[in-house]
Design a protein around this motif. Structure first.
Motif, PDB file in Angstrom:
ATOM      1  N   VAL A  86       0.847  -1.204   0.000  1.00  0.00           N
ATOM      2  CA  VAL A  86       0.000   0.000   0.000  1.00  0.00           C
ATOM      3  C   VAL A  86       0.876   1.247   0.000  1.00  0.00           C
ATOM      4  O   VAL A  86       0.697   2.158  -0.810  1.00  0.00           O
ATOM      5  N   LYS A  87       1.843   1.274   0.908  1.00  0.00           N
ATOM      6  CA  LYS A  87       2.741   2.437   0.999  1.00  0.00           C
ATOM      7  C   LYS A  87       3.508   2.638  -0.296  1.00  0.00           C
ATOM      8  O   LYS A  87       3.672   3.771  -0.771  1.00  0.00           O
ATOM      9  N   ARG A  88       3.991   1.554  -0.879  1.00  0.00           N
ATOM     10  CA  ARG A  88       4.773   1.628  -2.124  1.00  0.00           C
ATOM     11  C   ARG A  88       3.926   2.161  -3.282  1.00  0.00           C
ATOM     12  O   ARG A  88       4.363   3.030  -4.029  1.00  0.00           O
ATOM     13  N   ILE A  89       2.696   1.644  -3.424  1.00  0.00           N
ATOM     14  CA  ILE A  89       1.825   2.074  -4.515  1.00  0.00           C
ATOM     15  C   ILE A  89       1.422   3.532  -4.322  1.00  0.00           C
ATOM     16  O   ILE A  89       1.387   4.311  -5.279  1.00  0.00           O
ATOM     17  N   LYS A  90       1.130   3.923  -3.079  1.00  0.00           N
ATOM     18  CA  LYS A  90       0.773   5.321  -2.813  1.00  0.00           C
ATOM     19  C   LYS A  90       1.957   6.253  -3.117  1.00  0.00           C
ATOM     20  O   LYS A  90       1.757   7.375  -3.562  1.00  0.00           O
ATOM     21  N   LYS A  91       3.160   5.753  -2.893  1.00  0.00           N
ATOM     22  CA  LYS A  91       4.349   6.553  -3.194  1.00  0.00           C
ATOM     23  C   LYS A  91       4.547   6.676  -4.712  1.00  0.00           C
ATOM     24  O   LYS A  91       4.851   7.743  -5.229  1.00  0.00           O
ATOM     25  N   GLU A  92       4.368   5.565  -5.438  1.00  0.00           N
ATOM     26  CA  GLU A  92       4.579   5.553  -6.889  1.00  0.00           C
ATOM     27  C   GLU A  92       3.456   6.260  -7.659  1.00  0.00           C
ATOM     28  O   GLU A  92       3.700   6.861  -8.694  1.00  0.00           O
ATOM     29  N   PHE A  93       2.219   6.140  -7.160  1.00  0.00           N
ATOM     30  CA  PHE A  93       1.045   6.695  -7.850  1.00  0.00           C
ATOM     31  C   PHE A  93       0.190   7.490  -6.861  1.00  0.00           C
ATOM     32  O   PHE A  93      -0.969   7.156  -6.617  1.00  0.00           O
ATOM     33  N   PRO A  94       0.730   8.569  -6.276  1.00  0.00           N
ATOM     34  CA  PRO A  94       0.019   9.257  -5.188  1.00  0.00           C
ATOM     35  C   PRO A  94      -1.343   9.839  -5.585  1.00  0.00           C
ATOM     36  O   PRO A  94      -2.266   9.831  -4.772  1.00  0.00           O
ATOM     37  N   LYS A  95      -1.476  10.324  -6.775  1.00  0.00           N
ATOM     38  CA  LYS A  95      -2.744  10.947  -7.190  1.00  0.00           C
ATOM     39  C   LYS A  95      -3.764   9.933  -7.686  1.00  0.00           C
ATOM     40  O   LYS A  95      -4.939  10.243  -7.796  1.00  0.00           O
ATOM     41  N   ASP A  96      -3.302   8.727  -7.980  1.00  0.00           N
ATOM     42  CA  ASP A  96      -4.172   7.718  -8.579  1.00  0.00           C
ATOM     43  C   ASP A  96      -4.567   6.595  -7.628  1.00  0.00           C
ATOM     44  O   ASP A  96      -5.268   5.675  -8.024  1.00  0.00           O
ATOM     45  N   THR A  97      -4.120   6.653  -6.370  1.00  0.00           N
ATOM     46  CA  THR A  97      -4.315   5.525  -5.466  1.00  0.00           C
ATOM     47  C   THR A  97      -5.284   5.862  -4.337  1.00  0.00           C
ATOM     48  O   THR A  97      -5.165   6.893  -3.688  1.00  0.00           O
ATOM     49  N   ILE A  98      -6.224   4.941  -4.112  1.00  0.00           N
ATOM     50  CA  ILE A  98      -7.132   5.016  -2.970  1.00  0.00           C
ATOM     51  C   ILE A  98      -6.942   3.729  -2.177  1.00  0.00           C
ATOM     52  O   ILE A  98      -7.086   2.627  -2.721  1.00  0.00           O
ATOM     53  N   SER A  99      -6.614   3.873  -0.908  1.00  0.00           N
ATOM     54  CA  SER A  99      -6.382   2.693  -0.055  1.00  0.00           C
ATOM     55  C   SER A  99      -7.637   2.410   0.760  1.00  0.00           C
ATOM     56  O   SER A  99      -8.246   3.306   1.333  1.00  0.00           O
ATOM     57  N   ILE A 100      -8.008   1.128   0.796  1.00  0.00           N
ATOM     58  CA  ILE A 100      -9.242   0.699   1.451  1.00  0.00           C
ATOM     59  C   ILE A 100      -8.905  -0.399   2.452  1.00  0.00           C
ATOM     60  O   ILE A 100      -8.475  -1.483   2.065  1.00  0.00           O
TER      61      ILE A 100
END
Length: 182
Positions: free
Chosen positions: A101-115
């Motif tokens: 989750v942290k990695r994806i939010k870092k790589e794609f911050p504007k495109d990621t929603i964590s649930i």
């Protein structure tokens, strides 16, 4: 848009993902794992089931955006898979651990929603039994939740789905989520 589902094993991440995927606006990013398929799981549909040797070789080759070891098995998301789906403008649904989750939010911050998908420990144990996990595996996973304070990861969530009730209540939560993200 990338919807990243995370939470303790047995809380219903796959069920939430399946409900989202009923809407053709969403597509599943099929990840790799070295664990054995569970009853009813299909290679290349649920996961790309791989040997440990294949997985480790691909780690060395830099083919994973993120990967993790959990309960003696590896799980990972290929860079190529993300790029292909994003190029096609698809809304991606993926299940990950907190590091993913942290990695994806870092790589794609504007495109990621964590649930964060949550449930009580009693419900979690009940679900693991229903899906055929051994007593030893259930105890190991529950101990891991306590040891790693996995429930504390809720602070990284943009949305929370509480999965203790009926499938109807879960479907209502999914519909509300879809309205707010698409």
């Amino acid at each position: 848009m990338i919807l990243v589902l995370f939470g303790p094993s047995g809380c219903g991440k796959s069920t939430v993902g399946d409900l989202l995927l009923r809407d053709n606006k969403f597509s599943k990013l099929i990840t790799d794992t070295t664990r054995l398929p569970r009853k009813g799981e299909i290679d290349k549909k649920d996961y790309n089931f791989r040997t440990k040797e294949e997985f480790l070789s691909d780690i060395k080759s830099g083919k994973y955006l993120e990967y993790a070891e959990y309960s003696g098995n590896y799980y990972g998301s290929r860079i190529e898979s993300f790029n292909n789906m994003l190029e096609q403008k698809k809304h991606i649904v993926i299940i990950m651990d907190i590091n993913g989750v942290k990695r994806i939010k870092k790589e794609f911050p504007k495109d990621t929603i964590s649930i964060f998908v949550s449930c009580s420990l009693d419900k979690l144990e009940e679900r693991m039994k229903l899906r055929g996990d051994s007593k030893e595996k259930i105890q190991e996973r529950i101990q891991n939740i306590h040891k790693t304070n996995e429930m504390d990861n809720i602070i990284y969530a943009d949305y929370i789905i509480q999965n203790n009730s009926s499938i109807e209540v879960l479907k209502e939560q999914i519909e509300e989520l879809k309205k707010s993200v698409v």
